[in-house]
Write a protein that holds these residues in place. Structure first.
Motif, short mmCIF file in Angstrom:
data_model
loop_
_atom_site.label_atom_id
_atom_site.label_comp_id
_atom_site.label_asym_id
_atom_site.label_seq_id
_atom_site.Cartn_x
_atom_site.Cartn_y
_atom_site.Cartn_z
N ALA A 1 46.86 -75.47 -37.75
CA ALA A 1 46.58 -75.79 -39.15
C ALA A 1 47.21 -74.77 -40.09
O ALA A 1 47.73 -75.11 -41.17
N LYS A 2 47.22 -73.50 -39.66
CA LYS A 2 47.82 -72.42 -40.48
C LYS A 2 49.33 -72.61 -40.60
O LYS A 2 49.92 -72.45 -41.68
N ALA A 3 49.95 -73.00 -39.45
CA ALA A 3 51.40 -73.24 -39.47
C ALA A 3 51.75 -74.42 -40.35
O ALA A 3 52.74 -74.42 -41.11
N ALA A 4 50.92 -75.46 -40.27
CA ALA A 4 51.17 -76.64 -41.11
C ALA A 4 51.03 -76.30 -42.58
O ALA A 4 51.82 -76.76 -43.43
N ALA A 5 50.06 -75.48 -42.89
CA ALA A 5 49.87 -75.07 -44.29
C ALA A 5 51.04 -74.23 -44.77
O ALA A 5 51.51 -74.38 -45.93
N ALA A 6 51.55 -73.35 -43.87
CA ALA A 6 52.70 -72.52 -44.23
C ALA A 6 53.94 -73.37 -44.48
O ALA A 6 54.70 -73.15 -45.43
N ASN A 7 54.16 -74.35 -43.63
CA ASN A 7 55.30 -75.25 -43.80
C ASN A 7 55.19 -76.03 -45.10
O ASN A 7 56.19 -76.26 -45.80
N ALA A 8 53.98 -76.46 -45.37
CA ALA A 8 53.77 -77.22 -46.61
C ALA A 8 54.05 -76.34 -47.83
O ALA A 8 54.67 -76.78 -48.81
N ALA A 9 53.63 -75.11 -47.76
CA ALA A 9 53.87 -74.19 -48.89
C ALA A 9 55.36 -73.89 -49.03
O ALA A 9 55.90 -73.81 -50.14
N LYS A 10 56.03 -73.73 -47.91
CA LYS A 10 57.46 -73.47 -47.92
C LYS A 10 58.23 -74.63 -48.53
O LYS A 10 59.16 -74.46 -49.34
N LYS A 11 57.81 -75.85 -48.13
CA LYS A 11 58.45 -77.04 -48.71
C LYS A 11 58.19 -77.14 -50.20
O LYS A 11 59.06 -77.54 -50.99
N ALA A 12 57.01 -76.78 -50.59
CA ALA A 12 56.67 -76.84 -52.03
C ALA A 12 57.52 -75.85 -52.81
O ALA A 12 58.00 -76.14 -53.92
N ARG A 13 57.75 -74.64 -52.24
CA ARG A 13 58.59 -73.66 -52.93
C ARG A 13 60.03 -74.14 -53.02
O ARG A 13 60.71 -73.96 -54.04
N ARG A 14 60.51 -74.74 -51.95
CA ARG A 14 61.87 -75.27 -51.98
C ARG A 14 62.01 -76.36 -53.04
O ARG A 14 63.01 -76.43 -53.77
N ALA A 15 61.02 -77.19 -53.10
CA ALA A 15 61.08 -78.28 -54.08
C ALA A 15 61.05 -77.73 -55.50
O ALA A 15 61.77 -78.20 -56.40
N ALA A 16 60.26 -76.70 -55.72
CA ALA A 16 60.16 -76.12 -57.06
C ALA A 16 61.45 -75.43 -57.44
O ALA A 16 61.94 -75.53 -58.59
N ARG A 17 62.09 -74.74 -56.44
CA ARG A 17 63.35 -74.06 -56.70
C ARG A 17 64.45 -75.06 -57.01
O ARG A 17 65.28 -74.88 -57.92
N ALA A 18 64.45 -76.12 -56.28
CA ALA A 18 65.48 -77.16 -56.51
C ALA A 18 65.31 -77.77 -57.88
O ALA A 18 66.28 -78.07 -58.57
N ALA A 19 64.08 -77.91 -58.26
CA ALA A 19 63.83 -78.50 -59.58
C ALA A 19 64.29 -77.56 -60.68
O ALA A 19 64.86 -78.00 -61.71
N GLU A 20 64.13 -76.30 -60.49
CA GLU A 20 64.57 -75.33 -61.49
C GLU A 20 66.07 -75.29 -61.59
O GLU A 20 66.65 -75.22 -62.67
N GLU A 21 66.75 -75.33 -60.46
CA GLU A 21 68.19 -75.29 -60.44
C GLU A 21 68.78 -76.56 -61.10
O GLU A 21 69.79 -76.49 -61.80
N GLY A 22 68.13 -77.64 -60.93
CA GLY A 22 68.64 -78.88 -61.57
C GLY A 22 68.42 -78.89 -63.05
O GLY A 22 69.21 -79.46 -63.81
N ALA A 23 67.42 -78.22 -63.55
CA ALA A 23 67.12 -78.23 -64.97
C ALA A 23 67.99 -77.22 -65.71
O ALA A 23 68.23 -77.34 -66.93
#
Length: 290
Positions: free
Chosen positions: A262-284
């Motif tokens: 569960a901890k690994a899944a949560a870490a992966n989810a957080a990592k994906k969320a950071r990637r998505a946020a970074r991508a959104a910033e770069e596009g804007a």
């Protein structure tokens, strides 16, 4: 009346202590015929012996009683020969002296009493090595003894020459009450014999000792068996405890694995969320520069 008939009956068939059964009608007829031939007045004619005439009448009266089943039973119920024996039974000290004395003295007593039994065959005293069932059967029979004995032979007759119905009814009532009293006394007498016999019966003591020994042996065997099973019970308890510890350990490890997953899944989810946020910033960014 009874004493007279005793003389009569003894003339035809004197009682014998080796047999408690009364003489049957056939035996009485044979004995009577012999006595009649011997003492008939015609054979004694001219002898001048008047006692023979009286004896002949006595024989006739005796045969009249003994050849009639109902009168014979009434007479047998109060036969003084047996009444004398009944009045002098063995006492407790005599039958308690030894097992041999017990059976020698009491067996004939019950054989004599059995002549009044309605139930045939009766249950005899038995042997010294009788089983518990046989002993219980004997006492069950005699504690529930069903006797045909009656006491009509002791009835009082109505006053000679009296034609009064009241006198007859009064006498009949007194006779009935007296018969009932004598019957009750006889039943209590037999019950007392059975009580005395049971109290001194060596078989009952033997059976109690055997049952006590069997209980003690069973108790000792149970205790021995319990001691042998104790180590097995401890081994089973240890095995059970080890199994519980193993299951608990497996459950803890499974819980840790689930938590790690569960901890690994949560870490992966957080990592994906950071990637998505970074991508959104770069596009804007380029849009804002234009």
């Amino acid at each position: 009346m009874a004493s007279t008939v005793v003389i009569h009956s003894n003339v035809i068939a004197p009682p014998t202590p080796t047999s408690w059964e009364p003489v049957g009608a056939t035996g009485a007829k044979i004995s009577d015929r012999k006595k009649v031939l011997k003492h008939h007045p015609d054979k004694k004619a001219g002898s001048g012996n008047t006692n023979d005439d009286a004896l002949f009448k006595c024989i006739q009266k005796a045969f009249e009683v003994l050849s009639n089943p109902e009168k014979r039973r009434q007479f047998d119920s109060v036969d003084p020969y047996y009444l004398d024996i009944e009045m002098n039974p063995p006492d407790p000290s005599q039958i308690s002296a030894s097992p041999e004395a017990f059976f020698k003295l009491m067996a004939p007593v019950f054989e004599m009493e059995a002549r009044f039994s309605k139930v045939k065959p009766h249950v005899p005293l038995g042997s010294p090595d009788a089983t518990k069932d046989e002993v219980e059967r004997f006492y069950d029979f005699w504690y529930n003894f069903d006797s045909w004995r009656s006491f009509e032979y002791r009835d009082k007759e109505v006053n000679e020459g009296s034609d009064s119905r009241d006198d007859k009814r009064y006498t009949e009532k007194k006779n009935k009450n007296e018969r009932a009293r004598l019957k009750k006394e006889d039943t209590a007498r037999v019950r007392g014999l059975v009580d005395m016999t049971m109290a001194a019966d060596p078989r009952i003591k033997r059976i109690k000792q055997e049952e006590k020994a069997a209980r003690e042996a069973k108790k000792k065997g149970a205790a021995t068996g319990k001691g042998k099973q104790a180590p097995v019970s401890k081994a089973e308890e240890a095995a059970k405890k080890a199994e519980e510890e193993r299951l608990q350990k497996e459950a803890e490890e499974a819980a840790k694995a689930e938590a790690k997953k569960a901890k690994a899944a949560a870490a992966n989810a957080a990592k994906k969320a950071r990637r998505a946020a970074r991508a959104a910033e770069e596009g804007a960014g380029p849009s804002q520069g234009q």
